[in-house]
Design a protein around this motif. Structure first.
Motif, PDB file in Angstrom:
ATOM      1  N   ARG A  54     -25.009 -43.611  55.119  1.00  9.48           N
ATOM      2  CA  ARG A  54     -24.696 -42.685  54.447  1.00  9.48           C
ATOM      3  C   ARG A  54     -25.179 -41.499  55.272  1.00  9.48           C
ATOM      4  O   ARG A  54     -26.383 -41.671  56.201  1.00  9.48           O
ATOM      5  CB  ARG A  54     -25.650 -42.350  53.064  1.00  9.48           C
ATOM      6  CG  ARG A  54     -25.337 -43.479  52.253  1.00  9.48           C
ATOM      7  CD  ARG A  54     -25.375 -43.373  50.888  1.00  9.48           C
ATOM      8  NE  ARG A  54     -25.491 -44.225  49.866  1.00  9.48           N
ATOM      9  CZ  ARG A  54     -25.518 -44.596  48.641  1.00  9.48           C
ATOM     10  NH1 ARG A  54     -26.498 -43.363  48.101  1.00  9.48           N
ATOM     11  NH2 ARG A  54     -25.085 -44.936  47.749  1.00  9.48           N
ATOM     12  N   ARG A  55     -24.173 -40.245  55.459  1.00 10.83           N
ATOM     13  CA  ARG A  55     -24.365 -39.380  55.871  1.00 10.83           C
ATOM     14  C   ARG A  55     -25.331 -38.705  55.232  1.00 10.83           C
ATOM     15  O   ARG A  55     -25.850 -38.661  54.571  1.00 10.83           O
ATOM     16  CB  ARG A  55     -23.135 -37.932  56.390  1.00 10.83           C
ATOM     17  CG  ARG A  55     -22.554 -38.471  57.676  1.00 10.83           C
ATOM     18  CD  ARG A  55     -21.436 -37.589  58.140  1.00 10.83           C
ATOM     19  NE  ARG A  55     -21.467 -36.111  57.753  1.00 10.83           N
ATOM     20  CZ  ARG A  55     -20.711 -35.743  58.076  1.00 10.83           C
ATOM     21  NH1 ARG A  55     -19.764 -35.848  57.807  1.00 10.83           N
ATOM     22  NH2 ARG A  55     -21.303 -34.307  58.146  1.00 10.83           N
ATOM     23  N   ALA A  56     -27.061 -38.313  55.660  1.00 10.57           N
ATOM     24  CA  ALA A  56     -27.863 -37.304  55.702  1.00 10.57           C
ATOM     25  C   ALA A  56     -26.538 -35.883  55.085  1.00 10.57           C
ATOM     26  O   ALA A  56     -25.674 -34.986  56.160  1.00 10.57           O
ATOM     27  CB  ALA A  56     -28.990 -36.965  56.980  1.00 10.57           C
ATOM     28  N   VAL A  57     -27.808 -34.876  54.306  1.00 12.38           N
ATOM     29  CA  VAL A  57     -26.791 -33.784  53.631  1.00 12.38           C
ATOM     30  C   VAL A  57     -27.314 -32.409  54.560  1.00 12.38           C
ATOM     31  O   VAL A  57     -28.849 -32.707  54.429  1.00 12.38           O
ATOM     32  CB  VAL A  57     -27.457 -33.152  52.024  1.00 12.38           C
ATOM     33  CG1 VAL A  57     -27.053 -32.345  52.075  1.00 12.38           C
ATOM     34  CG2 VAL A  57     -26.803 -34.683  51.424  1.00 12.38           C
TER      35      VAL A  57
END
Length: 113
Positions: A54-57
């Motif tokens: 998942r991409r980091a926010v």
């Protein structure tokens, strides 16, 4: 008229002479006469070997300002509602106390009006 009608013990059916006869020797006919091939369950979907990362926010300065402003607005609205409820309770209590004092003075001296 409203009492239950219970058969006397000599006429009540016994388990050996039940009123419901057991169903034996019944065969079910097929719903249709056409010939169907049996349904084969589809194979389950393959599970990916590695989980998708998942991409980091990432917050931009603009989104941080918007989040802070939204949080501040929410705190102010909830605080206003709670303070108004407390004020309504205090006003009600004060009016009930004034009514109690007036009623007490009226009931203690009914001739001094």
């Amino acid at each position: 008229m409203f009492t239950p009608k219970i058969p006397s013990p000599d006429t009540a059916p016994t388990p050996a002479t039940s009123l419901v006869q057991p169903l034996t020797g019944i065969t079910h006919t097929p719903a249709c006469t056409c010939h169907h091939t049996p349904n084969v369950a589809p194979a389950p979907a393959p599970i990916p070997a590695t989980p998708v990362a998942r991409r980091a926010v990432q917050f931009t300065p603009g989104s941080l300002i918007v989040a802070a402003a939204g949080g501040t607005a929410m705190v102010l609205v909830v605080g206003t509602v709670l303070v108004s409820m407390l004020l309504a309770t205090a006003i009600t209590a004060a009016s009930v106390a004034v009514c109690a004092v007036v009623l007490r003075s009226l009931l203690n001296r009914p001739n001094n009006r």
